[in-house]
Design a protein around this motif. Sequence first.
Motif, mmCIF file in Angstrom:
data_model
loop_
_atom_site.group_PDB
_atom_site.id
_atom_site.type_symbol
_atom_site.label_atom_id
_atom_site.label_comp_id
_atom_site.label_asym_id
_atom_site.label_seq_id
_atom_site.Cartn_x
_atom_site.Cartn_y
_atom_site.Cartn_z
ATOM 1 N N SER A 52 0.798 -1.229 0.000
ATOM 2 C CA SER A 52 0.000 0.000 0.000
ATOM 3 C C SER A 52 0.832 1.282 0.000
ATOM 4 C CB SER A 52 -0.912 0.022 1.233
ATOM 5 O OG SER A 52 -1.590 1.254 1.327
ATOM 6 N N PRO A 53 0.443 2.258 -0.813
ATOM 7 C CA PRO A 53 1.093 3.575 -0.769
ATOM 8 C C PRO A 53 0.896 4.311 0.551
ATOM 9 C CG PRO A 53 -0.095 3.274 -2.835
ATOM 10 C CD PRO A 53 -0.501 2.142 -1.931
ATOM 11 N N TYR A 54 -0.054 3.849 1.397
ATOM 12 C CA TYR A 54 -0.175 4.432 2.733
ATOM 13 C C TYR A 54 1.086 4.173 3.563
ATOM 14 C CZ TYR A 54 -5.208 5.498 2.584
ATOM 15 O OH TYR A 54 -6.440 6.041 2.313
ATOM 16 N N SER A 55 1.792 3.091 3.259
ATOM 17 C CA SER A 55 2.974 2.700 4.023
ATOM 18 C C SER A 55 4.160 3.574 3.662
ATOM 19 C CB SER A 55 3.309 1.228 3.741
ATOM 20 O OG SER A 55 4.619 0.928 4.157
ATOM 21 N N ARG A 56 4.717 4.260 4.657
ATOM 22 C CA ARG A 56 5.886 5.101 4.387
ATOM 23 C C ARG A 56 7.097 4.249 3.972
ATOM 24 N NH1 ARG A 56 6.051 7.116 10.572
ATOM 25 N NH2 ARG A 56 3.833 6.943 10.125
ATOM 26 N N ASN A 57 7.176 3.011 4.490
ATOM 27 C CA ASN A 57 8.275 2.128 4.095
ATOM 28 C C ASN A 57 8.132 1.719 2.632
ATOM 29 O OD1 ASN A 57 9.792 1.519 6.763
ATOM 30 N ND2 ASN A 57 7.644 1.298 7.304
ATOM 31 N N TRP A 58 6.911 1.396 2.209
ATOM 32 C CA TRP A 58 6.661 1.077 0.797
ATOM 33 C C TRP A 58 6.988 2.287 -0.076
ATOM 34 C CZ3 TRP A 58 4.009 2.801 -3.383
ATOM 35 C CH2 TRP A 58 3.805 1.901 -4.439
ATOM 36 N N ARG A 59 6.568 3.468 0.342
ATOM 37 C CA ARG A 59 6.828 4.673 -0.453
ATOM 38 C C ARG A 59 8.328 4.962 -0.544
ATOM 39 N NH1 ARG A 59 2.837 6.950 2.818
ATOM 40 N NH2 ARG A 59 4.201 8.618 3.557
ATOM 41 N N ALA A 60 9.046 4.715 0.551
ATOM 42 C CA ALA A 60 10.495 4.921 0.531
ATOM 43 C C ALA A 60 11.151 3.962 -0.456
ATOM 44 C CB ALA A 60 11.077 4.720 1.925
ATOM 45 N N GLY A 61 10.717 2.696 -0.434
ATOM 46 C CA GLY A 61 11.264 1.729 -1.382
ATOM 47 C C GLY A 61 10.919 2.085 -2.813
ATOM 48 N N ASP A 62 9.696 2.527 -3.030
ATOM 49 C CA ASP A 62 9.270 2.932 -4.372
ATOM 50 C C ASP A 62 10.165 4.056 -4.901
ATOM 51 O OD1 ASP A 62 7.298 2.998 -6.596
ATOM 52 O OD2 ASP A 62 6.836 4.966 -5.786
ATOM 53 N N ALA A 63 10.469 5.022 -4.045
ATOM 54 C CA ALA A 63 11.346 6.124 -4.452
ATOM 55 C C ALA A 63 12.769 5.628 -4.730
ATOM 56 C CB ALA A 63 11.351 7.201 -3.371
ATOM 57 N N LEU A 64 13.264 4.714 -3.888
ATOM 58 C CA LEU A 64 14.586 4.126 -4.143
ATOM 59 C C LEU A 64 14.604 3.418 -5.495
ATOM 60 C CD1 LEU A 64 15.538 2.555 -0.678
ATOM 61 C CD2 LEU A 64 16.769 4.407 -1.837
ATOM 62 N N GLY A 65 13.552 2.681 -5.777
ATOM 63 C CA GLY A 65 13.466 1.958 -7.043
ATOM 64 C C GLY A 65 13.429 2.885 -8.237
ATOM 65 N N ARG A 66 12.907 4.077 -8.042
ATOM 66 C CA ARG A 66 12.864 5.072 -9.127
ATOM 67 C C ARG A 66 14.144 5.892 -9.219
ATOM 68 N NH1 ARG A 66 9.619 8.561 -7.677
ATOM 69 N NH2 ARG A 66 8.442 7.714 -5.915
ATOM 70 N N GLY A 67 15.116 5.601 -8.343
ATOM 71 C CA GLY A 67 16.419 6.241 -8.441
ATOM 72 C C GLY A 67 16.637 7.433 -7.540
ATOM 73 N N GLU A 68 15.707 7.722 -6.635
ATOM 74 C CA GLU A 68 15.892 8.853 -5.735
ATOM 75 C C GLU A 68 16.932 8.533 -4.659
ATOM 76 O OE1 GLU A 68 12.383 10.676 -4.141
ATOM 77 O OE2 GLU A 68 11.188 10.208 -5.935
ATOM 78 N N LYS A 69 17.586 9.551 -4.150
ATOM 79 C CA LYS A 69 18.581 9.381 -3.101
ATOM 80 C C LYS A 69 17.899 9.247 -1.746
ATOM 81 C CE LYS A 69 22.063 9.940 -5.928
ATOM 82 N NZ LYS A 69 22.928 8.783 -6.295
ATOM 83 N N LEU A 70 18.482 8.406 -0.886
ATOM 84 C CA LEU A 70 17.866 8.150 0.417
ATOM 85 C C LEU A 70 17.718 9.431 1.233
ATOM 86 C CD1 LEU A 70 16.767 6.184 2.505
ATOM 87 C CD2 LEU A 70 19.109 5.782 3.279
ATOM 88 N N ALA A 71 18.726 10.298 1.210
ATOM 89 C CA ALA A 71 18.661 11.541 1.990
ATOM 90 C C ALA A 71 17.465 12.390 1.558
ATOM 91 C CB ALA A 71 19.951 12.326 1.841
ATOM 92 N N ASP A 72 17.219 12.434 0.263
ATOM 93 C CA ASP A 72 16.077 13.207 -0.244
ATOM 94 C C ASP A 72 14.757 12.551 0.145
ATOM 95 O OD1 ASP A 72 17.797 15.043 -1.446
ATOM 96 O OD2 ASP A 72 17.876 13.896 -3.322
ATOM 97 N N ILE A 73 14.729 11.223 0.108
ATOM 98 C CA ILE A 73 13.510 10.494 0.463
ATOM 99 C C ILE A 73 13.143 10.763 1.917
ATOM 100 C CG2 ILE A 73 12.499 8.201 0.765
ATOM 101 C CD1 ILE A 73 14.378 7.284 -1.545
ATOM 102 N N GLU A 74 14.124 10.667 2.811
ATOM 103 C CA GLU A 74 13.872 10.881 4.235
ATOM 104 C C GLU A 74 13.430 12.317 4.504
ATOM 105 O OE1 GLU A 74 16.679 7.741 6.575
ATOM 106 O OE2 GLU A 74 17.702 9.431 5.664
ATOM 107 N N LYS A 75 14.027 13.264 3.785
ATOM 108 C CA LYS A 75 13.663 14.674 3.962
ATOM 109 C C LYS A 75 12.232 14.935 3.502
ATOM 110 C CE LYS A 75 15.048 19.351 2.585
ATOM 111 N NZ LYS A 75 16.027 20.154 1.790
ATOM 112 N N ASN A 76 11.861 14.356 2.368
ATOM 113 C CA ASN A 76 10.540 14.598 1.800
ATOM 114 C C ASN A 76 9.430 13.850 2.533
ATOM 115 O OD1 ASN A 76 11.669 16.245 -0.179
ATOM 116 N ND2 ASN A 76 11.944 14.544 -1.614
#
Length: 339
Positions: free
Chosen positions: A254-278
């Motif tokens: 589920s996209p409600y899950s912040r962990n799922w959303r973080a992984g989704d962003a990692l899979g799309r190539g985003e940097k972890l620091a940016d993911i945590e900030k956003n």
Amino acid sequence: MSRQKIAVLGPGSWGTALSQVLNDNGHEVRIWGNIPEQVDEINEFHTNKQYFKDIILDDDIKAYKDLSEALQGVDAILFVVPTKVTRLVAKQVAEILDHKVVIMHASKGLEPGTHERLSVILEEEIPASLRSEIVVVSGPSHAEETIVRDITLITAASKDLEAAKYVQRVFSNHYFRLYTNPDVIGVETAGALKNIIAVGAGALHGMGYGDNAKAAVITRGLAEITRLGVSLGADPLTYSGLSGVGDLIVTGTSPYSRNWRAGDALGRGEKLADIEKNMGMVIEGISTTKVAYELAQERNVYMPITTAIYQAIYEGKNIKEAIISMMTNEFRAENEWSK
């Protein structure tokens, strides 16, 4: 049951949702937080817009900046603070508390460094003379759905069945139901470790993989969660219940899950620091990945999904390369338990 006074420590999304459940059941709810603006918002406007833009809380729910005031005369305390500050808050509670209460927690993680479960931290920091056996409140639950009174079934786990039954009675109503379970180790490890698998499931989605991959990571993720949990003393049957496969499904799909959303962003190539900030919220699966990887190494437990995510987060390996590396591991039997 009679009206209880309950302090909820942590006005995040889950702490707020659980506060509403308790209020719906007629209990006096006191939310404690350390961000003055958030406390003022709850008291003045009965909202917590950082987490719920369109939700109005009952005006009986009161928020407190002063921990001493929040704990005065309470029957129970519910910890819903991030893993990394659980020990600190528990120390503060122990210094203030002057009577025995039921201690519950609804957070999901393992402490970095010590690798300890949250109930162990609470046992260490709060004297037994001031508390019950710890009760773990965990299971498949999105705060965004609980806050609108969607049907939710979770677990109350404790070494003391009477303490677990008390928590069951305190929380249960027509839309929110708890089941008791004596396997504290299993319930806590399931709740913590599923966040890692949710990161992996999100990463597969971000890379464009479909339902076959989703089913694979959830199923094999459950297998490695169970392997590590059993090595720590858990009952394997717990992982087929609400706090095991139930929580893994809801968090890993589920996209409600912040962990799922973080992984989704990692899979799309985003940097972890940016993911945590956003994200604006704690992503427990990130720190739990490191703890679980270290535990797996110490206990010789085979955890390929956790290893792949660890490599991507902490060793700088490309997430797609980490997944391919996992897929090309040596062939194994489905029910193999050790390395």
